[in-house]
Structures are given as C-alpha cells and as structure tokens.
Design a protein around this motif. Structure first.
Motif, mmCIF file in Angstrom:
data_model
loop_
_atom_site.group_PDB
_atom_site.id
_atom_site.type_symbol
_atom_site.label_atom_id
_atom_site.label_comp_id
_atom_site.label_asym_id
_atom_site.label_seq_id
_atom_site.Cartn_x
_atom_site.Cartn_y
_atom_site.Cartn_z
ATOM 1 N N ILE A 227 0.833 -1.205 0.000
ATOM 2 C CA ILE A 227 0.000 0.000 0.000
ATOM 3 C C ILE A 227 0.868 1.255 0.000
ATOM 4 N N SER A 228 1.959 1.250 0.761
ATOM 5 C CA SER A 228 2.872 2.399 0.753
ATOM 6 C C SER A 228 3.508 2.581 -0.619
ATOM 7 N N TYR A 229 3.837 1.482 -1.266
ATOM 8 C CA TYR A 229 4.415 1.533 -2.614
ATOM 9 C C TYR A 229 3.439 2.179 -3.588
ATOM 10 N N LEU A 230 2.165 1.799 -3.494
ATOM 11 C CA LEU A 230 1.152 2.387 -4.370
ATOM 12 C C LEU A 230 0.905 3.851 -4.036
ATOM 13 N N ASP A 231 0.896 4.170 -2.754
ATOM 14 C CA ASP A 231 0.599 5.533 -2.331
ATOM 15 C C ASP A 231 1.703 6.502 -2.744
ATOM 16 N N VAL B 79 -8.476 2.935 -6.076
ATOM 17 C CA VAL B 79 -8.757 1.837 -7.004
ATOM 18 C C VAL B 79 -7.657 0.789 -6.931
ATOM 19 N N TYR B 80 -6.404 1.242 -6.874
ATOM 20 C CA TYR B 80 -5.292 0.293 -6.805
ATOM 21 C C TYR B 80 -5.325 -0.512 -5.503
ATOM 22 N N ILE C 143 -15.375 -4.781 -2.397
ATOM 23 C CA ILE C 143 -14.131 -4.029 -2.206
ATOM 24 C C ILE C 143 -13.777 -3.248 -3.467
ATOM 25 N N PHE C 144 -13.917 -3.890 -4.616
ATOM 26 C CA PHE C 144 -13.585 -3.220 -5.877
ATOM 27 C C PHE C 144 -14.543 -2.064 -6.162
ATOM 28 N N LEU D 214 -13.878 2.101 -6.638
ATOM 29 C CA LEU D 214 -14.373 2.897 -7.764
ATOM 30 C C LEU D 214 -15.213 4.076 -7.293
ATOM 31 N N ILE D 215 -16.046 3.853 -6.273
ATOM 32 C CA ILE D 215 -16.884 4.942 -5.751
ATOM 33 C C ILE D 215 -16.022 6.042 -5.143
ATOM 34 N N MET D 216 -14.987 5.655 -4.399
ATOM 35 C CA MET D 216 -14.106 6.663 -3.805
ATOM 36 C C MET D 216 -13.370 7.462 -4.874
ATOM 37 N N LYS D 217 -12.989 6.805 -5.968
ATOM 38 C CA LYS D 217 -12.310 7.527 -7.038
ATOM 39 C C LYS D 217 -13.263 8.456 -7.778
ATOM 40 N N LYS D 218 -14.482 7.982 -8.037
ATOM 41 C CA LYS D 218 -15.427 8.778 -8.816
ATOM 42 C C LYS D 218 -15.847 10.034 -8.072
ATOM 43 N N TYR D 219 -16.157 9.904 -6.789
ATOM 44 C CA TYR D 219 -16.637 11.044 -6.011
ATOM 45 C C TYR D 219 -15.525 11.749 -5.240
#
Length: 277
Positions: A32-36, A46-47, A224-225, A229-234
C-alpha cells in the motif's frame, strides 16, 4: 482410555504456517505504501481496492481446492484406492488435507519470483500532491518533485514516541478497533460456517467448502472493488470515506441479522439435546 499422540507432524505444520505468516505480512503495509508513493492520489483507492480484491480470491480458490482435496483419500498415491470401501459421505472419511498445503506452497513460491524484478523506485506522477508527506515541492517551478529522504532515528525511543503518536490518533485507533472486530467476525464466519452446514444441512465436507468458496467470498471481492471505484469517482476525503464506511458497515450489520432466522432444528443426540431416557 487415554491415547498419547504418536506423531509430531503438527509441529511442522505450525512452523510452516508461522513462516507463511511472516512472508505474507510485508505485502499489505509495504504494498500500500508503494502504491501511495508512486500513484496519483485519485487512483490510489482503485489500486488498493484491486490489491484487496485479488487477496480475496486466494481464500476463494483455497475453499475450492479444499473441496477437491476433501474428495481424495488421505493416503492417495500410497494405497490402492480400489480397496477403500468408505465414501466421502462417511464420517470416517479423511480427505487429502496435506495436498492443499503442497499445492499452495509451490504456487506461493512461483508467485514470489516476480517480486525480485520490481524496481526500487518508479517514476513519480507529474501532478503535485500536497497531501502526501513523502513529497515536497522544490523552490523552482520548472523542477520536478523529489522524495525526501526518510529520517533514520538512531535510538529506540523514537520508535516508541512514533507508536504513541499513532495510537493517540483517535481516528486511527477507532479504525483499528473496527478492523479488529470485522476481521474477528469474518474469520469466525469462515471457520465455523462449513461445519455448521455439515451439521445443520447434512452436507459433506467437500460440498460445504465448495459452497463457501463460491457464494461467500466473491461478493466481498466485488464490494471491495466497487468501494474503490466509488471513492475515485466522487473523490471522497477522509471524512467522506469515514461516513461512507460507517453507512455500508451499518447496512451490512442489519442484513447480517437475517442469519438468526435461517437454520434447521437441532439433531437429536442422546445425552446432549435429549436425555438417555
């Protein structure tokens, strides 16, 4: 009469699971740290959702593999299967439980090989993210951002100070308690529901594992997926994500209450549910 155990193979299983847990631990925090650090802020949910979604496929395939192994006799490859007179529906049947460990171990080893080819650092996104503490803007506008070198405390007291600050954060501590309760209920659900289905609905071990892996885990992965997507969209912030998580958890709790109305009558067992008389 008491019978002492003649085999200590359970010690090897215990040590194997311990080593497996040690190897799996860095994936979530470091991944998660790598992605962040190397992804755009709006793409991180999303990732992370994809990471947890793929992680949920492991238990699903594990239950399906357990269902397959439970149909095979425990001594497969060492005895003549034609001489076995009992079936998987018989209570004396013991499935090839060890075969799942062997297949999962080889698969985990092969899946770990690509990690050796990951670069230590990636090209950072061009967009400026002021919310990340790991990046800082340089004074010149034309230059790109560079990661600040992490501090290297020389004394152990810095670790305890940082730990105290983290645990003193009310939002983080609340999230930690909620995660503890959720995972505790989820693990109990996966542990005892197959046996419940065997006892209450008369299903075999193989079919119970198959149904659990096919019906319980895929909806969790999809949820989870979709959450990512909802967090990214809004583009939900911390407060919005907290409200969203609370609403979904409350609805899940209300729906889970329906489990109390599902079931069958207990089987009649002398000495347990009825008296011997």
């Amino acid at each position: 009469c008491e019978k002492e155990p003649s085999s200590y193979m359970w010690i090897y299983i215990l040590l194997g699971n311990m080593l497996r847990g040690i190897g799996e631990t860095p994936i979530t925090p470091l991944g998660i740290s790598y992605l962040d650090d190397y992804a755009k802020e709006e793409d991180v949910p999303v990732y992370v959702a994809c990471l947890h979604t793929i992680a949920m496929f492991g238990p699903m395939f594990g239950f399906l593999l357990g269902s397959l192994c439970a149909k095979l006799y425990v001594d497969i490859g060492f005895v003549d299967l034609g001489s076995i007179t009992i079936t998987p529906q018989d209570s004396r049947w013991v499935g090839a439980w060890w075969l799942g460990f062997l297949i999962a171990g080889i698969t985990s080893f092969l899946a770990a090989i690509p990690f050796f080819f990951l670069p230590k650092s990636l090209k950072k996104p061009e967009e400026v993210n002021n919310g990340k503490a790991s990046f800082a803007l340089l004074e010149n506008k034309g230059t790109t951002r560079k990661m600040l070198p992490p501090a290297k405390p020389k004394q152990r007291k810095y670790f305890y100070t940082s730990l105290k600050k983290v645990l003193s954060n009310r939002m983080y501590f609340t999230f930690l308690c909620c995660s503890l309760l959720q995972f505790s209920s989820f693990i109990g659900f996966l542990t005892y529901k197959p046996k419940y289905m065997e006892q209450q609905y008369g299903q075999s071990t193989s079919k119970s594992n198959f149904l659990i892996g096919l019906t319980s885990l895929p909806p969790v992965s999809i949820g989870i997926f979709l959450g990512g997507l909802i967090m990214k969209k809004y583009k939900l912030n911390i407060i919005g994500a907290t409200k969203f998580a609370f609403t979904m958890s409350f609805l899940a709790y209300v729906i889970a209450l329906l489990h109390f109305f599902v079931g069958c009558e207990n089987h009649v067992v002398a000495g347990m549910t009825v008296s011997y008389e």
